[in-house]
Design a protein around this motif. Structure first.
Motif, mmCIF file in Angstrom:
data_model
loop_
_atom_site.group_PDB
_atom_site.id
_atom_site.type_symbol
_atom_site.label_atom_id
_atom_site.label_comp_id
_atom_site.label_asym_id
_atom_site.label_seq_id
_atom_site.Cartn_x
_atom_site.Cartn_y
_atom_site.Cartn_z
ATOM 1 N N GLY A 54 -10.281 11.305 -2.342
ATOM 2 C CA GLY A 54 -10.039 10.351 -3.399
ATOM 3 C C GLY A 54 -8.820 10.694 -4.226
ATOM 4 O O GLY A 54 -8.108 11.660 -3.959
ATOM 5 N N SER A 55 -8.604 9.889 -5.255
ATOM 6 C CA SER A 55 -7.423 10.034 -6.095
ATOM 7 C C SER A 55 -7.787 9.997 -7.566
ATOM 8 O O SER A 55 -8.771 9.369 -7.971
ATOM 9 N N LEU A 115 -7.532 14.272 -2.587
ATOM 10 C CA LEU A 115 -8.077 15.433 -3.276
ATOM 11 C C LEU A 115 -9.022 16.217 -2.383
ATOM 12 O O LEU A 115 -9.762 15.648 -1.579
ATOM 13 N N LYS A 116 -8.978 17.523 -2.540
ATOM 14 C CA LYS A 116 -9.802 18.440 -1.785
ATOM 15 C C LYS A 116 -10.737 19.190 -2.724
ATOM 16 O O LYS A 116 -10.480 19.276 -3.924
ATOM 17 N N THR A 163 -13.324 17.358 -10.836
ATOM 18 C CA THR A 163 -14.326 17.857 -9.908
ATOM 19 C C THR A 163 -14.275 17.038 -8.634
ATOM 20 O O THR A 163 -14.445 15.816 -8.668
ATOM 21 N N VAL A 164 -14.028 17.700 -7.519
ATOM 22 C CA VAL A 164 -13.963 17.045 -6.217
ATOM 23 C C VAL A 164 -15.188 17.475 -5.436
ATOM 24 O O VAL A 164 -15.315 18.639 -5.051
ATOM 25 N N SER A 165 -16.088 16.547 -5.215
ATOM 26 C CA SER A 165 -17.358 16.880 -4.595
ATOM 27 C C SER A 165 -17.973 15.651 -3.960
ATOM 28 O O SER A 165 -17.759 14.525 -4.415
ATOM 29 N N SER A 166 -18.747 15.879 -2.901
ATOM 30 C CA SER A 166 -19.513 14.815 -2.272
ATOM 31 C C SER A 166 -20.831 14.585 -2.986
ATOM 32 O O SER A 166 -21.539 13.640 -2.717
#
Length: 116
Positions: free
Chosen positions: A16-17, A84-85, A113-116
């Motif tokens: 995502g961004s 994003l990672k 925060t980059v998370s599934s």
């Protein structure tokens, strides 16, 4: 009084961004270099990117994914973050930069925060 106020952070899925903003006041924004610095959980501060007005610089891990920009008329710095990672998860700060690695003023930070 010099103030730097970050905004735009949040929770996003991998790939995502987000677009971060840094509103500056109390100094002549257009006269100096401004940087984005991040601090991941359990780690020290990591320089991400610098805007020197004409020139931009990025750490290797974000090259091709992040874009730094500035609007001197609005005293605002931006960081467009694409693809994003999970390892991008951090508190992101904007800071005035004297030279590489030497930051004079900092904002309060905004959480990414980059998370599934």
């Amino acid at each position: 009084e010099v103030q730097l106020v970050e905004s735009g952070g949040g929770l996003v899925q991998p790939g995502g961004s987000l677009r971060l903003s840094c509103a500056a006041s109390g100094f002549t924004f257009g006269n100096g270099d401004v940087a984005w610095v991040r601090q991941a959980p359990g780690k020290g501060p990591e320089w991400v990117s610098t805007s020197g007005g004409i020139y931009t610089y990025y750490t290797d891990s974000v090259k091709g994914r992040f874009t730094i920009s500035r609007d001197n008329a609005k005293n605002t710095l931006y960081l467009q973050m694409n693809n994003l990672k999970r390892e991008d998860t951090a508190v992101y700060y904007c800071a005035t930069e004297v030279v590489m690695g030497d930051y004079e003023y900092w904002g309060q930070g905004t959480q990414v925060t980059v998370s599934s």
